[in-house]
Design a protein around this motif. Sequence first.
Motif, PDB file in Angstrom:
ATOM      1  N   ALA A  78       0.892  -1.242  -0.025  1.00  0.00           N
ATOM      2  CA  ALA A  78      -0.074   0.168   0.075  1.00  0.00           C
ATOM      3  C   ALA A  78       0.918   1.234   0.152  1.00  0.00           C
ATOM      4  CB  ALA A  78      -0.808  -0.102   1.308  1.00  0.00           C
ATOM      5  N   GLU A  79       1.918   0.991   0.869  1.00  0.00           N
ATOM      6  CA  GLU A  79       2.877   2.314   0.795  1.00  0.00           C
ATOM      7  C   GLU A  79       3.487   2.624  -0.757  1.00  0.00           C
ATOM      8  OE1 GLU A  79       7.211   3.233   2.838  1.00  0.00           O
ATOM      9  OE2 GLU A  79       5.515   2.389   3.985  1.00  0.00           O
ATOM     10  N   ARG A  80       3.850   1.685  -1.173  1.00  0.00           N
ATOM     11  CA  ARG A  80       4.429   1.572  -2.523  1.00  0.00           C
ATOM     12  C   ARG A  80       3.538   2.185  -3.422  1.00  0.00           C
ATOM     13  NH1 ARG A  80       7.930  -3.841  -3.123  1.00  0.00           N
ATOM     14  NH2 ARG A  80       9.698  -3.418  -1.487  1.00  0.00           N
ATOM     15  N   LEU A  81       2.232   1.632  -3.525  1.00  0.00           N
ATOM     16  CA  LEU A  81       1.023   2.109  -4.497  1.00  0.00           C
ATOM     17  C   LEU A  81       0.764   3.582  -4.220  1.00  0.00           C
ATOM     18  CD1 LEU A  81      -1.620  -0.663  -4.147  1.00  0.00           C
ATOM     19  CD2 LEU A  81      -0.058  -0.036  -6.323  1.00  0.00           C
ATOM     20  N   ALA A  82       1.003   4.178  -2.876  1.00  0.00           N
ATOM     21  CA  ALA A  82       0.746   5.357  -2.711  1.00  0.00           C
ATOM     22  C   ALA A  82       1.759   6.305  -3.443  1.00  0.00           C
ATOM     23  CB  ALA A  82       1.003   5.870  -1.228  1.00  0.00           C
ATOM     24  N   GLY A  83       2.821   5.899  -3.765  1.00  0.00           N
ATOM     25  CA  GLY A  83       3.888   6.473  -4.356  1.00  0.00           C
ATOM     26  C   GLY A  83       3.676   6.774  -6.081  1.00  0.00           C
ATOM     27  N   VAL A  84       2.709   5.891  -6.583  1.00  0.00           N
ATOM     28  CA  VAL A  84       2.692   5.720  -8.015  1.00  0.00           C
ATOM     29  C   VAL A  84       1.563   6.931  -8.344  1.00  0.00           C
ATOM     30  CG1 VAL A  84       1.313   4.451  -9.620  1.00  0.00           C
ATOM     31  CG2 VAL A  84       2.675   3.279  -8.085  1.00  0.00           C
ATOM     32  N   ASP A  85       1.934   7.547  -9.465  1.00  0.00           N
ATOM     33  CA  ASP A  85       1.103   8.650 -10.074  1.00  0.00           C
ATOM     34  C   ASP A  85      -0.539   8.652  -9.870  1.00  0.00           C
ATOM     35  OD1 ASP A  85       1.389  11.278 -11.694  1.00  0.00           O
ATOM     36  OD2 ASP A  85      -0.275  10.087 -12.888  1.00  0.00           O
ATOM     37  N   ALA A  86      -0.873   9.634  -9.139  1.00  0.00           N
ATOM     38  CA  ALA A  86      -2.544   9.501  -9.022  1.00  0.00           C
ATOM     39  C   ALA A  86      -3.230   9.199 -10.289  1.00  0.00           C
ATOM     40  CB  ALA A  86      -2.658  10.932  -8.391  1.00  0.00           C
ATOM     41  N   MET A  87      -2.937   9.641 -11.405  1.00  0.00           N
ATOM     42  CA  MET A  87      -3.566   9.206 -12.628  1.00  0.00           C
ATOM     43  C   MET A  87      -3.691   7.983 -13.219  1.00  0.00           C
ATOM     44  SD  MET A  87      -3.563  11.171 -16.236  1.00  0.00           S
ATOM     45  CE  MET A  87      -3.902  12.887 -15.530  1.00  0.00           C
ATOM     46  N   LEU A  88      -2.399   7.025 -12.888  1.00  0.00           N
ATOM     47  CA  LEU A  88      -2.257   5.831 -13.098  1.00  0.00           C
ATOM     48  C   LEU A  88      -3.076   5.027 -12.248  1.00  0.00           C
ATOM     49  CD1 LEU A  88       1.578   5.575 -13.476  1.00  0.00           C
ATOM     50  CD2 LEU A  88      -0.147   5.442 -15.387  1.00  0.00           C
ATOM     51  N   ARG A  89      -3.205   5.518 -10.811  1.00  0.00           N
ATOM     52  CA  ARG A  89      -3.933   4.824 -10.020  1.00  0.00           C
ATOM     53  C   ARG A  89      -5.667   4.912 -10.386  1.00  0.00           C
ATOM     54  NH1 ARG A  89      -0.568   7.318  -6.152  1.00  0.00           N
ATOM     55  NH2 ARG A  89      -2.451   8.234  -5.510  1.00  0.00           N
ATOM     56  N   ARG A  90      -6.018   6.174 -10.635  1.00  0.00           N
ATOM     57  CA  ARG A  90      -7.239   6.276 -11.159  1.00  0.00           C
ATOM     58  C   ARG A  90      -7.692   5.507 -12.285  1.00  0.00           C
ATOM     59  NH1 ARG A  90      -6.347  11.568  -9.683  1.00  0.00           N
ATOM     60  NH2 ARG A  90      -5.986  12.277 -11.877  1.00  0.00           N
ATOM     61  N   GLU A  91      -6.611   5.515 -13.304  1.00  0.00           N
ATOM     62  CA  GLU A  91      -6.900   4.565 -14.339  1.00  0.00           C
ATOM     63  C   GLU A  91      -7.198   3.056 -13.961  1.00  0.00           C
ATOM     64  OE1 GLU A  91      -7.830   3.769 -18.352  1.00  0.00           O
ATOM     65  OE2 GLU A  91      -7.862   5.722 -17.380  1.00  0.00           O
ATOM     66  N   ALA A  92      -6.072   2.716 -13.076  1.00  0.00           N
ATOM     67  CA  ALA A  92      -6.166   1.173 -12.892  1.00  0.00           C
ATOM     68  C   ALA A  92      -7.459   1.161 -11.772  1.00  0.00           C
ATOM     69  CB  ALA A  92      -4.954   0.809 -12.123  1.00  0.00           C
ATOM     70  N   ALA A  93      -8.075   1.871 -11.537  1.00  0.00           N
ATOM     71  CA  ALA A  93      -9.345   1.832 -10.636  1.00  0.00           C
ATOM     72  C   ALA A  93     -10.402   1.399 -11.398  1.00  0.00           C
ATOM     73  CB  ALA A  93      -9.722   3.066  -9.962  1.00  0.00           C
TER      74      ALA A  93
END
Length: 124
Positions: A78-93
């Motif tokens: 979860a800590e590593r995912l928090a460091g990923v660009d927010a746009m990438l996380r939104r797309e992966a959502a």
Amino acid sequence: DLDLPFVGREAAAAALADATAPVLLVLGDAGVGKSRLVQETLRAATTLAMPCAAETRHCALYPVGEALQAALASPLHAERLAGVDAMLRREAARLVPALAETAAEDAADREPLFEALAGLVDAL
């Protein structure tokens, strides 16, 4: 999970732990302990397990979604995912909706959206 000792598979566990390939395929007959072997090997590892099952064969991204979902429950991942660009996380959502909750939005992230909306409005 059973609290049974893990015995007799030390060599196989060591081989998995020492593997450097980005993807490993563990094959064997039903009931020989493939899942337990992988669980024990990954217990202390910083990798993701992406198990496949016959009932999910029609969804190619199912193992990836499951792995990301499991990663959200792990403090390290979860800590590593928090460091990923927010746009990438939104797309992966789109695959793992819970990732949207980790995607803090800032002004830089909104700029492409605003540009896209402005272009659409201008076209109308």
